[in-house]
Design a protein around this motif. Structure first.
Motif, PDB file in Angstrom:
ATOM      1  N   GLY A  35       0.785  -1.227   0.000  1.00 41.23           N
ATOM      2  CA  GLY A  35       0.000   0.000   0.000  1.00 41.23           C
ATOM      3  C   GLY A  35       0.819   1.281   0.000  1.00 41.23           C
ATOM      4  O   GLY A  35       0.281   2.352   0.230  1.00 41.23           O
ATOM      5  N   ASP A  36       2.110   1.205  -0.270  1.00 40.77           N
ATOM      6  CA  ASP A  36       2.966   2.389  -0.247  1.00 40.77           C
ATOM      7  C   ASP A  36       3.850   2.384  -1.480  1.00 40.77           C
ATOM      8  O   ASP A  36       5.044   2.154  -1.399  1.00 40.77           O
ATOM      9  CB  ASP A  36       3.809   2.412   1.031  1.00 40.77           C
ATOM     10  N   ARG A  37       3.259   2.628  -2.632  1.00 38.68           N
ATOM     11  CA  ARG A  37       4.018   2.539  -3.875  1.00 38.68           C
ATOM     12  C   ARG A  37       5.052   3.641  -4.040  1.00 38.68           C
ATOM     13  O   ARG A  37       5.902   3.581  -4.915  1.00 38.68           O
ATOM     14  CB  ARG A  37       3.089   2.494  -5.077  1.00 38.68           C
ATOM     15  N   TRP A  38       5.028   4.664  -3.197  1.00 43.17           N
ATOM     16  CA  TRP A  38       5.969   5.769  -3.344  1.00 43.17           C
ATOM     17  C   TRP A  38       7.278   5.519  -2.616  1.00 43.17           C
ATOM     18  O   TRP A  38       8.293   6.126  -2.933  1.00 43.17           O
ATOM     19  CB  TRP A  38       5.324   7.071  -2.871  1.00 43.17           C
ATOM     20  N   ASN A  39       7.285   4.635  -1.632  1.00 42.00           N
ATOM     21  CA  ASN A  39       8.509   4.282  -0.933  1.00 42.00           C
ATOM     22  C   ASN A  39       9.145   3.122  -1.702  1.00 42.00           C
ATOM     23  O   ASN A  39       8.759   1.981  -1.541  1.00 42.00           O
ATOM     24  CB  ASN A  39       8.189   3.878   0.504  1.00 42.00           C
ATOM     25  N   ARG A  40      10.136   3.409  -2.537  1.00 40.55           N
ATOM     26  CA  ARG A  40      10.671   2.429  -3.467  1.00 40.55           C
ATOM     27  C   ARG A  40      11.957   1.740  -3.004  1.00 40.55           C
ATOM     28  O   ARG A  40      12.448   0.871  -3.680  1.00 40.55           O
ATOM     29  CB  ARG A  40      10.922   3.089  -4.811  1.00 40.55           C
ATOM     30  N   ALA A  41      12.487   2.113  -1.871  1.00 36.05           N
ATOM     31  CA  ALA A  41      13.761   1.545  -1.429  1.00 36.05           C
ATOM     32  C   ALA A  41      13.664   0.028  -1.303  1.00 36.05           C
ATOM     33  O   ALA A  41      12.834  -0.498  -0.564  1.00 36.05           O
ATOM     34  CB  ALA A  41      14.170   2.165  -0.100  1.00 36.05           C
ATOM     35  N   GLU A  42      14.496  -0.664  -2.070  1.00 37.14           N
ATOM     36  CA  GLU A  42      14.606  -2.132  -2.022  1.00 37.14           C
ATOM     37  C   GLU A  42      13.276  -2.850  -2.168  1.00 37.14           C
ATOM     38  O   GLU A  42      13.017  -3.844  -1.504  1.00 37.14           O
ATOM     39  CB  GLU A  42      15.296  -2.556  -0.731  1.00 37.14           C
ATOM     40  N   ARG A  62      -8.923   0.150   3.750  1.00 37.61           N
ATOM     41  CA  ARG A  62      -8.763   0.077   5.205  1.00 37.61           C
ATOM     42  C   ARG A  62      -8.092  -1.196   5.701  1.00 37.61           C
ATOM     43  O   ARG A  62      -8.713  -2.039   6.326  1.00 37.61           O
ATOM     44  CB  ARG A  62     -10.116   0.230   5.884  1.00 37.61           C
ATOM     45  N   GLY A  63      -6.837  -1.368   5.390  1.00 37.79           N
ATOM     46  CA  GLY A  63      -6.077  -2.476   5.947  1.00 37.79           C
ATOM     47  C   GLY A  63      -6.140  -3.773   5.182  1.00 37.79           C
ATOM     48  O   GLY A  63      -5.577  -4.777   5.627  1.00 37.79           O
ATOM     49  N   LEU A  64      -6.806  -3.799   4.018  1.00 38.34           N
ATOM     50  CA  LEU A  64      -6.914  -5.043   3.262  1.00 38.34           C
ATOM     51  C   LEU A  64      -5.545  -5.614   2.913  1.00 38.34           C
ATOM     52  O   LEU A  64      -5.286  -6.800   3.119  1.00 38.34           O
ATOM     53  CB  LEU A  64      -7.736  -4.847   1.992  1.00 38.34           C
ATOM     54  N   GLU A  65      -4.649  -4.777   2.384  1.00 37.83           N
ATOM     55  CA  GLU A  65      -3.344  -5.284   1.985  1.00 37.83           C
ATOM     56  C   GLU A  65      -2.585  -5.880   3.169  1.00 37.83           C
ATOM     57  O   GLU A  65      -1.981  -6.935   3.059  1.00 37.83           O
ATOM     58  CB  GLU A  65      -2.500  -4.189   1.311  1.00 37.83           C
ATOM     59  N   GLU A  66      -2.647  -5.213   4.321  1.00 33.57           N
ATOM     60  CA  GLU A  66      -1.963  -5.731   5.507  1.00 33.57           C
ATOM     61  C   GLU A  66      -2.535  -7.085   5.914  1.00 33.57           C
ATOM     62  O   GLU A  66      -1.794  -7.996   6.287  1.00 33.57           O
ATOM     63  CB  GLU A  66      -2.078  -4.744   6.679  1.00 33.57           C
ATOM     64  N   THR A  67      -3.857  -7.237   5.818  1.00 36.75           N
ATOM     65  CA  THR A  67      -4.491  -8.509   6.166  1.00 36.75           C
ATOM     66  C   THR A  67      -4.087  -9.596   5.177  1.00 36.75           C
ATOM     67  O   THR A  67      -3.806 -10.726   5.575  1.00 36.75           O
ATOM     68  CB  THR A  67      -6.028  -8.358   6.214  1.00 36.75           C
ATOM     69  N   LEU A  68      -4.043  -9.253   3.889  1.00 37.40           N
ATOM     70  CA  LEU A  68      -3.626 -10.236   2.878  1.00 37.40           C
ATOM     71  C   LEU A  68      -2.194 -10.696   3.117  1.00 37.40           C
ATOM     72  O   LEU A  68      -1.885 -11.887   3.022  1.00 37.40           O
ATOM     73  CB  LEU A  68      -3.776  -9.653   1.469  1.00 37.40           C
ATOM     74  N   VAL A  69      -1.318  -9.766   3.433  1.00 39.14           N
ATOM     75  CA  VAL A  69       0.080 -10.115   3.711  1.00 39.14           C
ATOM     76  C   VAL A  69       0.161 -10.993   4.958  1.00 39.14           C
ATOM     77  O   VAL A  69       0.844 -12.015   4.972  1.00 39.14           O
ATOM     78  CB  VAL A  69       0.948  -8.842   3.858  1.00 39.14           C
ATOM     79  N   ALA A  70      -0.563 -10.613   6.014  1.00 33.74           N
ATOM     80  CA  ALA A  70      -0.542 -11.387   7.259  1.00 33.74           C
ATOM     81  C   ALA A  70      -1.089 -12.801   7.055  1.00 33.74           C
ATOM     82  O   ALA A  70      -0.659 -13.744   7.723  1.00 33.74           O
ATOM     83  CB  ALA A  70      -1.337 -10.665   8.349  1.00 33.74           C
ATOM     84  N   ALA A  71      -2.025 -12.956   6.110  1.00 33.15           N
ATOM     85  CA  ALA A  71      -2.608 -14.272   5.829  1.00 33.15           C
ATOM     86  C   ALA A  71      -1.773 -15.063   4.815  1.00 33.15           C
ATOM     87  O   ALA A  71      -2.151 -16.159   4.429  1.00 33.15           O
ATOM     88  CB  ALA A  71      -4.035 -14.111   5.313  1.00 33.15           C
ATOM     89  N   THR A  80      -5.443 -22.890   3.490  1.00 31.41           N
ATOM     90  CA  THR A  80      -4.720 -22.259   4.594  1.00 31.41           C
ATOM     91  C   THR A  80      -4.887 -20.748   4.551  1.00 31.41           C
ATOM     92  O   THR A  80      -5.144 -20.110   5.571  1.00 31.41           O
ATOM     93  CB  THR A  80      -3.232 -22.642   4.553  1.00 31.41           C
ATOM     94  N   PHE A  81      -4.747 -20.173   3.344  1.00 31.11           N
ATOM     95  CA  PHE A  81      -4.931 -18.727   3.209  1.00 31.11           C
ATOM     96  C   PHE A  81      -6.314 -18.314   3.674  1.00 31.11           C
ATOM     97  O   PHE A  81      -6.471 -17.370   4.460  1.00 31.11           O
ATOM     98  CB  PHE A  81      -4.720 -18.274   1.758  1.00 31.11           C
ATOM     99  N   LEU A  82      -7.372 -18.997   3.194  1.00 33.18           N
ATOM    100  CA  LEU A  82      -8.740 -18.610   3.556  1.00 33.18           C
ATOM    101  C   LEU A  82      -8.985 -18.736   5.053  1.00 33.18           C
ATOM    102  O   LEU A  82      -9.638 -17.880   5.656  1.00 33.18           O
ATOM    103  CB  LEU A  82      -9.754 -19.437   2.768  1.00 33.18           C
ATOM    104  N   ARG A  83      -8.463 -19.786   5.668  1.00 37.34           N
ATOM    105  CA  ARG A  83      -8.617 -19.957   7.113  1.00 37.34           C
ATOM    106  C   ARG A  83      -7.958 -18.795   7.855  1.00 37.34           C
ATOM    107  O   ARG A  83      -8.542 -18.184   8.749  1.00 37.34           O
ATOM    108  CB  ARG A  83      -8.035 -21.309   7.551  1.00 37.34           C
ATOM    109  N   ARG A  84      -6.720 -18.454   7.452  1.00 35.36           N
ATOM    110  CA  ARG A  84      -6.007 -17.353   8.104  1.00 35.36           C
ATOM    111  C   ARG A  84      -6.707 -16.022   7.860  1.00 35.36           C
ATOM    112  O   ARG A  84      -6.866 -15.212   8.777  1.00 35.36           O
ATOM    113  CB  ARG A  84      -4.574 -17.266   7.579  1.00 35.36           C
TER     114      ARG A  84
END
Length: 98
Positions: A35-42, A62-71, A80-84
Motif C-alpha cells: 500500500g505504499d508505492r511511493w517508498n521504493r527503497a529495495e 482500510r487495511g486489506l493489503e496488511e491482512t492479505l500479507v498477514a494471511a 490455509t490462506f482462507l482460514r487465516r
C-alpha cells in the motif's frame, strides 16, 4: 532518461496479477500490496495490465493489503490462506466494534 523511466528498469515484459497477460512494462501499472508505492527503497512490485487496472476499485481498503500479507496471500495454499484470512478479518471486526 526521463524521471518516469528512472523509476523502473527498461521496458521488460511483466505479468498482470489479475488476468495473467504478459505486457510490456510501459503498458502496465505498478501494484504494491504493502500500500505504499511511493517508498521504493529495495522494493519489488507486482503489475496490472491497463484494462485490469481500470477495473480495480480505487477506494481505500482500510487495511486489506496488511491482512492479505498477514494471511500469506500468494504464499500458501488456498485452504490455509482462507482460514487465516477469515480469522484475521473476524479479529479486525471485533477490534473495530470495541
Amino acid at each position: 532518461m526521463s524521471s518516469r523511466n528512472a523509476w523502473h528498469r527498461g521496458n521488460d515484459d511483466v505479468t498482470c496479477i489479475a488476468c495473467g497477460a504478459s505486457v510490456s512494462r510501459d503498458d502496465a501499472r505498478e501494484y504494491d500490496k504493502q500500500g505504499d508505492r511511493w517508498n521504493r527503497a529495495e522494493k519489488t512490485f507486482e503489475f496490472l495490465c491497463k484494462p485490469c487496472y481500470r477495473e480495480c476499485c480505487h477506494t481505500p481498503r482500510r487495511g486489506l493489503e496488511e491482512t492479505l500479507v498477514a494471511a500469506n496471500a500468494g504464499e500458501t495454499n488456498r485452504e490455509t490462506f482462507l482460514r487465516r484470512y477469515c480469522s484475521l478479518a473476524r479479529r479486525d471486526a471485533r477490534e473495530a466494534s470495541e
